[in-house]
Enzyme design. Structure first.
Site, PDB file in Angstrom:
ATOM      1  N   GLU A 158       0.828  -1.209   0.000  1.00  0.00           N
ATOM      2  CA  GLU A 158       0.000   0.000   0.000  1.00  0.00           C
ATOM      3  C   GLU A 158       0.856   1.250   0.000  1.00  0.00           C
ATOM      4  O   GLU A 158       1.954   1.264   0.561  1.00  0.00           O
ATOM      5  CB  GLU A 158      -0.918   0.010   1.228  1.00  0.00           C
ATOM      6  CG  GLU A 158      -2.068  -0.965   1.128  1.00  0.00           C
ATOM      7  CD  GLU A 158      -3.066  -0.783   2.253  1.00  0.00           C
ATOM      8  OE1 GLU A 158      -3.187   0.334   2.792  1.00  0.00           O
ATOM      9  OE2 GLU A 158      -3.724  -1.781   2.583  1.00  0.00           O
ATOM     10  N   HIS A 159       0.311   2.292  -0.610  1.00  0.00           N
ATOM     11  CA  HIS A 159       0.929   3.622  -0.650  1.00  0.00           C
ATOM     12  C   HIS A 159       2.311   3.611  -1.304  1.00  0.00           C
ATOM     13  O   HIS A 159       3.164   4.420  -0.964  1.00  0.00           O
ATOM     14  CB  HIS A 159       0.998   4.237   0.758  1.00  0.00           C
ATOM     15  CG  HIS A 159      -0.294   4.141   1.503  1.00  0.00           C
ATOM     16  ND1 HIS A 159      -1.420   4.854   1.129  1.00  0.00           N
ATOM     17  CD2 HIS A 159      -0.647   3.400   2.577  1.00  0.00           C
ATOM     18  CE1 HIS A 159      -2.413   4.548   1.963  1.00  0.00           C
ATOM     19  NE2 HIS A 159      -1.968   3.673   2.845  1.00  0.00           N
ATOM     20  N   ARG A 160       2.539   2.647  -2.207  1.00  0.00           N
ATOM     21  CA  ARG A 160       3.804   2.520  -2.929  1.00  0.00           C
ATOM     22  C   ARG A 160       4.995   2.272  -1.993  1.00  0.00           C
ATOM     23  O   ARG A 160       6.134   2.566  -2.312  1.00  0.00           O
ATOM     24  CB  ARG A 160       4.051   3.730  -3.829  1.00  0.00           C
ATOM     25  CG  ARG A 160       2.936   3.894  -4.876  1.00  0.00           C
ATOM     26  CD  ARG A 160       3.265   4.844  -5.979  1.00  0.00           C
ATOM     27  NE  ARG A 160       4.486   4.558  -6.679  1.00  0.00           N
ATOM     28  CZ  ARG A 160       4.657   3.641  -7.633  1.00  0.00           C
ATOM     29  NH1 ARG A 160       3.641   2.871  -7.978  1.00  0.00           N
ATOM     30  NH2 ARG A 160       5.806   3.493  -8.232  1.00  0.00           N
ATOM     31  N   LEU A 161       4.720   1.677  -0.836  1.00  0.00           N
ATOM     32  CA  LEU A 161       5.776   1.307   0.107  1.00  0.00           C
ATOM     33  C   LEU A 161       6.168  -0.151  -0.156  1.00  0.00           C
ATOM     34  O   LEU A 161       6.110  -1.014   0.709  1.00  0.00           O
ATOM     35  CB  LEU A 161       5.291   1.495   1.552  1.00  0.00           C
ATOM     36  CG  LEU A 161       4.806   2.913   1.892  1.00  0.00           C
ATOM     37  CD1 LEU A 161       4.242   2.960   3.307  1.00  0.00           C
ATOM     38  CD2 LEU A 161       5.939   3.913   1.722  1.00  0.00           C
TER      39      LEU A 161
END
Length: 191
Positions: free
Chosen positions: A168-171
């Site tokens: 998620e959230h490009r993490l």
């Protein structure tokens, strides 16, 4: 430390269960002798600690590039799993016995197609190709179809493997393995 081949087997096994079409599809990136890149999809037909195997016409563009510059990269992308695996390393031909054994498992139509195709060369029309296919079909009508001398397999011997997991959230999570003598050094990369 995790063995990258065990991790590959785990992810690949999940992909074989979840991907609707061609879970063994991989992008193959090559470069010619002048360093000009090219990429196309091919199918993984064997794998293990000695490498990742695919098959091709040795008179086509991809084989010509790999024979001139025997280094390549593979990319597996399994969108439904939100994962990808990048593999880089030198490429070498498989032995004739390995190529013969795999060729024997192909459908007869695929075997005939390997004889009929001048892979990557200009084709005047589909009809020309199908006429060649029918000609080869008549030629081998009375028996098994042998492997063409210009058709074989290539093995990418991994030197670098990266496992990418979407988060998620490009993490994202990126685990890398680099060949270190007879073993592997493991690390991580920022997303």
């Amino acid at each position: 430390m995790t063995d990258p081949f065990s991790l590959f087997d785990d992810w690949y096994g999940e992909a074989r269960q979840s991907e609707i079409n061609d879970s063994n599809a991989m992008a193959l990136a090559t470069a010619d002798a002048q360093g000009r890149p090219s990429v196309r999809m091919v199918l993984l037909k064997g794998h293990g600690p000695d490498g990742f195997i695919f098959y091709t016409n040795f008179e086509g563009r991809k084989a010509a590039e790999l024979l001139a510059n025997p280094n390549a990269a593979l990319l597996f992308h399994w969108k439904s799993l939100r994962r990808q695996i990048r593999i880089e390393g030198p490429v070498e031909p498989v032995d004739a016995a390995t190529a013969d054994a795999y060729f024997a498992t192909r459908s007869r139509d695929s075997q005939l197609g390997a004889w009929a195709s001048d892979q990557s060369r200009p084709l005047a029309s589909r009809e020309v190709f199908m006429a060649r296919y029918e000609e080869v079909n008549r030629r081998f009508a009375d028996g098994p179809v042998p492997r063409p001398p210009h058709w074989s397999g290539l093995r990418l011997v991994p030197r670098h493997i990266e496992f990418w997991q979407d988060r998620e959230h490009r993490l994202h999570e990126r685990r890398v393995f680099d060949r270190d003598g007879d073993g592997w050094a493991e690390g991580m990369l920022y997303p």
